[in-house]
Design a protein around this motif. Structure first.
Motif, PDB file in Angstrom:
ATOM      1  N   MET A  39      47.241  45.402 -22.670  1.00 25.20           N
ATOM      2  CA  MET A  39      46.893  44.159 -21.621  1.00 25.20           C
ATOM      3  C   MET A  39      48.732  43.185 -21.572  1.00 25.20           C
ATOM      4  O   MET A  39      49.209  43.883 -22.807  1.00 25.20           O
ATOM      5  N   LYS A  40      49.175  43.101 -20.736  1.00 24.20           N
ATOM      6  CA  LYS A  40      50.353  42.234 -20.563  1.00 24.20           C
ATOM      7  C   LYS A  40      50.793  41.598 -21.996  1.00 24.20           C
ATOM      8  O   LYS A  40      52.067  41.039 -22.489  1.00 24.20           O
ATOM      9  N   GLU A  41      50.154  40.885 -22.128  1.00 26.07           N
ATOM     10  CA  GLU A  41      50.266  39.740 -22.889  1.00 26.07           C
ATOM     11  C   GLU A  41      50.338  40.390 -24.535  1.00 26.07           C
ATOM     12  O   GLU A  41      50.418  39.008 -25.513  1.00 26.07           O
ATOM     13  N   LEU A  42      49.754  41.159 -24.754  1.00 26.32           N
ATOM     14  CA  LEU A  42      49.382  41.554 -26.043  1.00 26.32           C
ATOM     15  C   LEU A  42      50.623  41.526 -26.894  1.00 26.32           C
ATOM     16  O   LEU A  42      50.643  41.018 -27.977  1.00 26.32           O
ATOM     17  N   ARG A  43      52.178  41.849 -26.486  1.00 25.59           N
ATOM     18  CA  ARG A  43      53.454  41.116 -27.337  1.00 25.59           C
ATOM     19  C   ARG A  43      53.329  40.297 -27.831  1.00 25.59           C
ATOM     20  O   ARG A  43      53.882  40.026 -28.632  1.00 25.59           O
ATOM     21  N   SER A  44      52.881  39.094 -27.251  1.00 23.87           N
ATOM     22  CA  SER A  44      52.751  38.162 -27.179  1.00 23.87           C
ATOM     23  C   SER A  44      52.120  37.258 -28.814  1.00 23.87           C
ATOM     24  O   SER A  44      52.727  36.695 -29.457  1.00 23.87           O
ATOM     25  N   ILE A  45      51.120  38.750 -29.070  1.00 19.22           N
ATOM     26  CA  ILE A  45      50.396  37.862 -30.498  1.00 19.22           C
ATOM     27  C   ILE A  45      50.205  39.274 -31.579  1.00 19.22           C
ATOM     28  O   ILE A  45      49.672  39.042 -32.274  1.00 19.22           O
TER      29      ILE A  45
END
Length: 326
Positions: free
Chosen positions: A110-116
């Motif tokens: 998931m692309k949003e992984l970097r944010s967490i």
């Protein structure tokens, strides 16, 4: 074996440790390269590595222990334990999670992984991060290697046992087998003989930071080749689970269509020169790992590396092949 390994792991680069055991006893155990480039520290056989997805073996056996205790069943639907999990019309079972056939979206894609990636999340928060993603396929229809399934399994272990995943595997596996150099990874804790991990991006650099609450039950264990041999021997002698349960763990399961997936519960079930090979690798920032067991030959080969640029997988397979009669 020396020549196979030296061709890939050079003395002044990040290194590796390899161990080969026959009938449960070590017959080859050597370290190559550097454990820490900045301090110029040579690798030693007893050093501790992050083993990445080899963690899935421990998660699968933890689930099997709870199954033997009558606290869950491999065929239980996950909504029995997580009632609000959106299965999107699927009858999704623990079996599907263990075999990578659930259809759940792999959160590592998931692309949003970097944010967490640097945040410490609870298992519930991590499950909530990916649970509403569209399914990749209906449960049981395909095999697609999937870290999310093992995150959900870790969460179920906590719900059913009333303990944290870390405490459960420590008490029921590591302590029982006297795996004294095996840990649920922690950045803050002082861990004796911990090696440094590296990437290679136009030269070696230190590995990126990731909160170990993210790989969690899919990839957050650290160990040594010696402790991993204790683990393999325990599986071979049914020290943790019964032979009947082990047979379920090491079955080559099938899709709804009847097609074999060459995966059991936490292990790939493959062949080397027509000889059964039970194996799994791991990859996490700065580290790669690979372990292969040949049940007919009673040979275990494991390689742990401290650069994710240099996988021990092929060498481990090449060494295992030496023990298989053509």
């Amino acid at each position: 074996m020396d020549s196979l390994i030296i061709s890939k792991f050079k003395a002044d680069n990040p290194g590796a440790v390899f161990l080969v055991a026959k009938e449960g006893k070590s017959i080859y155990r050597k370290a190559f390269g550097k454990a820490n480039l900045e301090m110029n520290i040579d690798m030693q056989p007893e050093f501790v590595f992050e083993i990445g997805s080899m963690t899935k073996q421990f998660t699968a056996v933890a689930i099997a222990l709870l199954e033997e205790q009558g606290k869950l069943n491999f065929q239980d639907e996950i909504v029995k334990f997580i009632p609000d999990y959106p299965t999107q019309g699927n009858k999704m079972t623990i079996h599907h999670l263990l075999t990578h056939t659930s259809g759940i979206k792999d959160f590592t894609k998931m692309k949003e992984l970097r944010s967490i990636s640097k945040k410490d999340l609870s298992p519930k928060e991590l499950v909530d991060f990916f649970k509403n993603e569209p399914m990749d396929f209906n449960s049981g229809e395909q095999f697609k290697y999937n870290n999310s399934g093992y995150i959900v399994l870790g969460y179920i272990i906590e719900i059913v046992s009333g303990q944290s995943y870390e405490d459960f595997i420590q008490k029921n596996i590591f302590d029982k087998l006297e795996m004294k150099a095996t840990y649920y990874a922690n950045h803050r804790k002082i861990i004796k003989n911990r090696v440094s991990g590296y990437h290679n991006k136009e030269g070696y650099i230190n590995n990126d930071y990731i909160s170990f609450t993210l790989p969690y039950a899919s990839g957050s264990i650290m160990s040594t080749v010696d402790d991993m041999l204790k683990w393999q021997n325990a599986m071979d002698t049914n020290k943790l689970v019964s032979s009947k349960t082990k047979q379920k763990i090491l079955t080559n399961y099938k899709l709804n269509s009847g097609e074999e997936i060459h995966y059991g519960y936490g292990w790939h079930i493959k062949e080397i020169n027509n000889s059964i090979s039970i194996e799994h690798g791991g990859s996490i920032f700065g580290f790669k790992s690979m372990g292969i067991y040949l049940p007919k030959e009673k040979v275990y080969v494991i390689g742990l590396s401290n650069c994710d640029c240099n996988s021990p997988t092929q060498i481990t397979k090449d060494i295992a092949t030496l023990f298989v009669e053509n």
